[in-house]
Design a protein around this motif. Structure first.
Motif, mmCIF file in Angstrom:
data_model
loop_
_atom_site.group_PDB
_atom_site.id
_atom_site.type_symbol
_atom_site.label_atom_id
_atom_site.label_comp_id
_atom_site.label_asym_id
_atom_site.label_seq_id
_atom_site.Cartn_x
_atom_site.Cartn_y
_atom_site.Cartn_z
ATOM 1 N N LEU A 1 0.832 -1.209 0.000
ATOM 2 C CA LEU A 1 0.000 0.000 0.000
ATOM 3 C C LEU A 1 0.866 1.259 0.000
ATOM 4 O O LEU A 1 0.549 2.252 -0.664
ATOM 5 N N LEU B 1 -6.170 13.745 -8.692
ATOM 6 C CA LEU B 1 -7.270 12.843 -9.025
ATOM 7 C C LEU B 1 -6.913 11.936 -10.198
ATOM 8 O O LEU B 1 -7.238 10.746 -10.202
ATOM 9 N N GLU C 1 -4.495 9.343 -8.795
ATOM 10 C CA GLU C 1 -5.210 8.339 -7.999
ATOM 11 C C GLU C 1 -5.989 7.399 -8.916
ATOM 12 O O GLU C 1 -6.047 6.185 -8.682
ATOM 13 N N ALA D 1 -5.550 3.402 -9.294
ATOM 14 C CA ALA D 1 -6.731 2.537 -9.166
ATOM 15 C C ALA D 1 -6.830 1.588 -10.364
ATOM 16 O O ALA D 1 -7.052 0.389 -10.212
ATOM 17 N N LYS E 1 -4.045 -0.989 -10.152
ATOM 18 C CA LYS E 1 -4.321 -1.982 -9.117
ATOM 19 C C LYS E 1 -5.368 -3.005 -9.585
ATOM 20 O O LYS E 1 -5.162 -4.224 -9.484
ATOM 21 N N VAL E 2 -6.468 -2.501 -10.102
ATOM 22 C CA VAL E 2 -7.547 -3.389 -10.545
ATOM 23 C C VAL E 2 -7.103 -4.197 -11.769
ATOM 24 O O VAL E 2 -7.346 -5.406 -11.847
ATOM 25 N N GLU F 1 -13.416 1.016 -18.382
ATOM 26 C CA GLU F 1 -14.471 0.774 -17.391
ATOM 27 C C GLU F 1 -14.575 1.958 -16.429
ATOM 28 O O GLU F 1 -15.665 2.380 -16.047
ATOM 29 N N LEU F 2 -13.420 2.463 -16.014
ATOM 30 C CA LEU F 2 -13.439 3.622 -15.112
ATOM 31 C C LEU F 2 -14.103 4.816 -15.792
ATOM 32 O O LEU F 2 -14.906 5.537 -15.188
ATOM 33 N N VAL G 1 -17.853 4.204 -15.760
ATOM 34 C CA VAL G 1 -18.555 4.407 -14.474
ATOM 35 C C VAL G 1 -18.589 5.879 -14.078
ATOM 36 O O VAL G 1 -19.595 6.344 -13.538
ATOM 37 N N THR G 2 -17.531 6.610 -14.345
ATOM 38 C CA THR G 2 -17.550 8.026 -13.955
ATOM 39 C C THR G 2 -18.475 8.829 -14.876
ATOM 40 O O THR G 2 -19.019 9.849 -14.469
ATOM 41 N N ALA H 1 -7.768 1.416 2.358
ATOM 42 C CA ALA H 1 -7.880 0.197 1.549
ATOM 43 C C ALA H 1 -9.075 -0.630 2.016
ATOM 44 O O ALA H 1 -9.803 -1.221 1.210
ATOM 45 N N SER I 1 -12.193 0.961 0.683
ATOM 46 C CA SER I 1 -12.365 0.655 -0.729
ATOM 47 C C SER I 1 -12.937 -0.754 -0.919
ATOM 48 O O SER I 1 -13.865 -0.956 -1.711
ATOM 49 N N ALA J 1 -16.197 -3.076 -12.616
ATOM 50 C CA ALA J 1 -16.790 -1.756 -12.393
ATOM 51 C C ALA J 1 -16.945 -1.443 -10.904
ATOM 52 O O ALA J 1 -16.696 -0.317 -10.465
ATOM 53 N N SER K 1 -15.141 -2.507 -8.272
ATOM 54 C CA SER K 1 -13.850 -2.148 -7.664
ATOM 55 C C SER K 1 -13.351 -0.789 -8.153
ATOM 56 O O SER K 1 -12.801 -0.009 -7.377
ATOM 57 N N LEU K 2 -13.552 -0.533 -9.439
ATOM 58 C CA LEU K 2 -13.076 0.748 -9.973
ATOM 59 C C LEU K 2 -13.877 1.914 -9.411
ATOM 60 O O LEU K 2 -13.334 2.972 -9.097
ATOM 61 N N THR K 3 -15.189 1.727 -9.258
ATOM 62 C CA THR K 3 -16.023 2.785 -8.678
ATOM 63 C C THR K 3 -15.613 3.013 -7.216
ATOM 64 O O THR K 3 -15.518 4.154 -6.754
ATOM 65 N N GLU L 1 -12.669 2.379 -5.836
ATOM 66 C CA GLU L 1 -11.356 3.035 -5.801
ATOM 67 C C GLU L 1 -11.497 4.517 -6.149
ATOM 68 O O GLU L 1 -10.842 5.373 -5.544
ATOM 69 N N ALA L 2 -12.347 4.797 -7.122
ATOM 70 C CA ALA L 2 -12.576 6.193 -7.502
ATOM 71 C C ALA L 2 -13.189 6.958 -6.329
ATOM 72 O O ALA L 2 -12.840 8.109 -6.065
ATOM 73 N N ALA M 1 -10.547 7.687 -3.842
ATOM 74 C CA ALA M 1 -9.667 8.738 -4.391
ATOM 75 C C ALA M 1 -10.297 10.112 -4.203
ATOM 76 O O ALA M 1 -9.641 11.059 -3.765
ATOM 77 N N VAL M 2 -11.591 10.204 -4.501
ATOM 78 C CA VAL M 2 -12.291 11.485 -4.345
ATOM 79 C C VAL M 2 -12.346 11.870 -2.867
ATOM 80 O O VAL M 2 -12.100 13.026 -2.505
ATOM 81 N N LYS N 1 -10.252 11.030 -0.510
ATOM 82 C CA LYS N 1 -8.900 11.390 -0.076
ATOM 83 C C LYS N 1 -8.524 12.805 -0.536
ATOM 84 O O LYS N 1 -8.076 13.633 0.266
#
Lengths: 188, 188
Positions: A119, A145, A148, A152, A155-156, A180-181, A184-185, B123, B126, B142, B144-146, B148-149, B152-153, B155
């Protein structure tokens, strides 16, 4: 290093990972690693500070490669595209290391101290990427952002890549995770 | 707890943070914290496992609140909107704790062990968010990515909120950070 110890570093890393997998990280000593590699304890400490370092010696190289690729992306590239270039570079470095990565991950997941270390390395990577994006002229908080988000995705994507029986290459999985990120965003 | 120790827990937390700020986390003992709070060491250990726990006692409550708000978002909400609802709930919890948060952050940034602990808590958050999104029917990667996002936001938004002289409230900064993330991921 003398010629009587060809690739001592690589042999030590291989022996260490074998032993960590067989009997656990905590139960393995440096003496045992050196012995398995057919080398001395003294040689071990010429290459690694301690037995944990064997597992994380590649993390700095990974970070440098990622950061350099982001820094070297075309000036006109959007932050997220500079990041994608970094993910491509990283994927190339890992290309022929999937089996090693799987074994290493299993060792790390079995030990809380190693998970903490992982980590910290990821947090360091995020900070370095944010710094690099700032140098590219990206303002805060967009730089942090984006960094990060990049970690992310890494990691995924990495976790998907090392799943048993997964055969798609890392570059593909990283690109797919990034897409995918984005999806979703954009979904909100 | 007897009535002769009103709000012992809160007094201990206040005394601990004062001492950590004044002389550093490592240099402070439980005996000193209890003394500053006008309580005994025994009382300290009725409330906290150790002096580190004083700083992280709120982390579980934070995670539970975040997760519950995501879980309770309308069924029709997109994953990123469920996440936004979680960020709103969290912001409400922090509303009147900015000064405490600033002091706590300064203590944590001065100590590597505390920074590691903070990374572990993030972690864990998340992982819990990803799990919650999966239960909402979001597929991997999706979910896990959401998640993590979202972390991130949180943090980045949190770091902006505790900057000296920053006066915008946390909910505003979290929403703004989420919008920034959407903008950077859409930028490629």
């Amino acid at each position: 290093m003398g010629r009587w110890e060809p690739d001592a570093r690589g042999r030590l890393a291989k022996a260490a990972l074998e032993l960590y997998s067989e009997r656990g990280f905590e139960q393995t000593t440096v003496v045992e690693i050196a012995k398995r590699a057919g080398l001395t304890e003294r040689t071990f400490f010429r290459h690694y500070a301690d037995k944990r370092e064997v597992l994380f010696a590649g993390s700095s190289a990974l970070q440098e490669l990622f950061v350099r690729a982001v820094a070297d992306a075309p000036e006109s590239a959007a932050p997220i595209d500079a990041l994608a270039a970094g993910l491509d570079a990283v994927s190339e470095m890992f290309a022929d290391r999937r089996e090693y990565a799987r074994k290493r991950q299993a060792v790390i997941m079995a030990n809380a101290e190693l998970q903490e270390r992982e980590l910290i390395k990821l947090a360091s990577m995020s900070a370095a990427l944010a710094d690099t994006l700032c140098r590219r002229g990206v303002a805060e908080p967009a730089a942090s952002l984006t960094a990060e988000a990049g970690v992310a995705v890494f990691k995924v994507g990495f976790e998907r890549w090392i799943v048993a029986a997964e055969e798609r290459d890392m570059a593909h999985l990283m690109r797919d995770s990034l897409d995918e990120l984005k999806a979703v965003t954009a979904g909100g």
